[in-house]
Design an enzyme around this catalytic site. Structure first.
Site, short mmCIF file in Angstrom:
data_model
loop_
_atom_site.label_atom_id
_atom_site.label_comp_id
_atom_site.label_asym_id
_atom_site.label_seq_id
_atom_site.Cartn_x
_atom_site.Cartn_y
_atom_site.Cartn_z
CG ASN A 138 -8.31 -5.68 12.78
OD1 ASN A 138 -7.68 -6.62 13.12
ND2 ASN A 138 -9.71 -6.02 12.59
CG HIS A 180 25.68 -6.81 -28.29
ND1 HIS A 180 24.08 -7.19 -28.24
CD2 HIS A 180 25.41 -5.60 -28.94
CE1 HIS A 180 23.59 -6.30 -28.98
NE2 HIS A 180 24.17 -5.27 -29.40
CB SER A 239 39.38 -22.19 -2.47
OG SER A 239 39.32 -23.64 -2.52
CE LYS A 253 38.97 -19.41 -7.47
NZ LYS A 253 37.95 -20.58 -7.39
CD GLU A 259 31.14 -15.44 -6.61
OE1 GLU A 259 30.56 -16.68 -6.74
OE2 GLU A 259 32.21 -15.48 -6.61
N1 ARG Z 1 -1.26 -10.22 14.62
C1 ARG Z 1 -2.19 -9.63 13.94
C2 ARG Z 1 -1.68 -9.46 12.54
O1 ARG Z 1 -0.46 -9.11 12.49
C3 ARG Z 1 -3.05 -8.39 14.65
C4 ARG Z 1 -4.33 -8.29 14.00
C5 ARG Z 1 -5.18 -9.18 14.54
N2 ARG Z 1 -6.73 -8.74 14.26
C6 ARG Z 1 -7.51 -10.02 14.61
N3 ARG Z 1 -8.75 -9.47 14.70
N4 ARG Z 1 -7.13 -10.93 14.65
O2 ARG Z 1 -2.30 -9.08 11.59
#
Ligand code: ARG
Length: 466
Positions: A110, A156, A277, A283, A290
């Site tokens: 995490n 405008h 084109s 063209k 674009e």
């Molecule tokens: N692959 C996960 C992400 O990108 C990593 C974290 C995953 N943590 C977990 N507790 N499953 O968010």
């Protein structure tokens, strides 16, 4: 293959679940940052006595071997790896043996995916800042080259007032200047290291988050572990910055499409930035302009996607957050490519100054200037406005220019006007006289160019790759 986390499980994941769950297909883009983050982490663990120096050395050597193998394209990742964090950790254990199992002490994926994400984005933001500055340099060159060149100013999409081409360039300069400022602001705010936040609440082990933050080049560690693993504001800010900047590019791209049309014919875009084109041999299409106009759509989409992912997610980490990457990567790629394409296209475009002059010579662009000229003769502006309005009406009836009106005709409109009173009402004189601060006069454009140069020169160098 058993997962690194499978101790409490009795069954393997279904293959379809593995595929759905995996982020390795896209997060392997961050393998360098993942390895850098792991090296800093284990350096800190060893400095804190949580692993021995020898264990630290072995883990770092293993990580460098894996870095080399990935860089050489020798490492094939599959859904079995789940994500880049586990892919590398599993290979480390295979490479260095049991000691590799100590790397994941006092961290979680995490916080790991967040440290990777922030480092990756900081690197890309430095590149984007370089590209924005390069574009600004080209704009300054063009502004200088065309500081005196008169063109049509529109409101405008109607002929409004005479302006200088350099003035138009400097208007766009301001937009990209704000893009740079916004990006720097985002950069400063996100420059905090989440590593060591662990799953959500920190750790009982004696880690030193200040050390890992410093080793990885962050200004400081993030303040609150729970926020660290669930915050994606920095990505959202980046996507907002990208959306606004892409909007700026698309506005100018739109002008390029018009200026390049047969009807305007103000510019000639270099052949190398146009396409032909398959059916119409004559063209030469402004496809790059674009496409730039079109690319903004996907970046707005990227922003909306992540805003929607984040909406209503409770603290702390939720798997939804894994959906933060693909849109971010797409915006990075699109913005980077768009800046490079636009800067090159601008640099290679020829401005057809004679053709531009032929356009404005016919009209009444300087009507406001003449009214202001009357104001200087102490005629109230509302009266002056009405007098010039009558002059324009007469010219339209006669099919002539304001400068062609005779003294008798002028006196017929208002006894206070004559050719002598009108004085020099050439476009050049009008533009030169619009010298109010921020105005279009060449001297003002040159002042704006100087301010622009000073802005670029004063940018904080640590935010740049080059
Ligand atoms: N692959 C996960 C992400 O990108 C990593 C974290 C995953 N943590 C977990 N507790 N499953 O968010």
């Amino acid at each position: 293959m058993a997962n690194l986390w499978s101790g409490r499980f009795e069954k393997e994941m279904d293959q379809i679940v593995k595929e759905f769950n995996a982020s390795i297909g896209f997060d392997q883009r961050m393998y360098q940052e993942d390895i850098d983050g792991s090296i800093a982490h284990v350096t800190m663990l060893s400095a804190q006595g949580i692993v021995t120096e020898e264990e630290g050395r072995q883990i770092i050597a293993g990580l460098e071997t894996i870095r080399g193998q990935i860089a050489a394209g020798e490492m094939v990742f599959t859904a079995e790896d789940e994500d880049i964090h586990m892919g590398i950790e599993a290979r480390l254990i295979a490479e260095v043996g049991a000691v590799g199992k100590k790397l994941h002490t006092a961290r979680s994926r995490n916080d790991q995916c967040q440290v990777d994400g922030r480092m990756y984005l900081k690197k890309e933001m430095r590149e984007i800042l370089d590209r924005l500055c390069h574009l600004e340099m080209i704009i300054l060159q063009k502004a200088e080259q065309y500081a005196d060149c008169i063109t049509v100013g529109f409101t405008h999409v109607q002929h409004a007032q005479p302006i200088t081409l350099g003035f138009v360039f400097m208007a766009y300069f301001q937009m990209f200047r704000r893009d740079i400022e916004r990006l720097l602001d985002t950069y400063e705010r996100m420059d905090l290291c989440p590593l060591g936040a662990c799953a959500l609440a920190g750790t009982t082990l004696p880690i030193d988050r200040h050390q890992t933050a410093a080793l990885l080049g962050f200004a400081a560690p993030t303040e609150n572990a729970m926020d660290s693993v669930s915050d994606r504001d920095y990505s959202l800010e980046f996507l907002s910055d990208a959306s606004i900047s892409m909007m700026h590019l698309s506005r100018w791209a739109e002008e390029f499409v018009w200026w390049n049309s047969q009807e305007f014919s103000f510019i000639d875009i270099d052949d190398s930035y146009c396409t032909g084109s398959s059916i119409m041999p004559q063209k030469k299409n402004p496809d790059m302009a674009e496409l730039l106009r079109g690319k903004v759509g996907r970046v707005y989409g990227d922003l909306m996607q992540l805003l929607t992912v984040m909406k209503g997610t409770p603290l702390a980490y939720n798997k939804d957050f894994q959906e933060d990457k693909e849109s971010l990567f797409d915006a990075v790629d699109t913005w980077k490519a768009s800046l490079a394409i636009f800067a090159n296209m601008l640099e290679k475009t020829t401005f057809k100054t004679e053709r531009i002059a032929a356009q404005f010579a016919k009209g009444f662009l300087h009507a406001t200037d003449i009214a202001e000229h009357f104001v200087k003769q102490n005629i109230p502006f509302r009266e002056a406005h009405a007098m010039v309005g009558c002059m324009v009406k007469l010219c339209e009836q006669r099919g002539c220019a304001l400068t062609d009106l005779t003294d008798a005709e002028l006196a017929g409109i208002d006894p206070r006007i004559s050719k002598a009173v009108l004085g020099d009402i050439s476009m050049e004189a009008c533009v030169t006289a619009r010298a109010s601060f921020g105005g279009t006069a060449p001297c003002e454009v040159r002042r704006q160019i100087e301010t622009g140069r000073a802005f670029l020169a004063a940018l904080p160098r640590h935010c740049y790759n080059k």
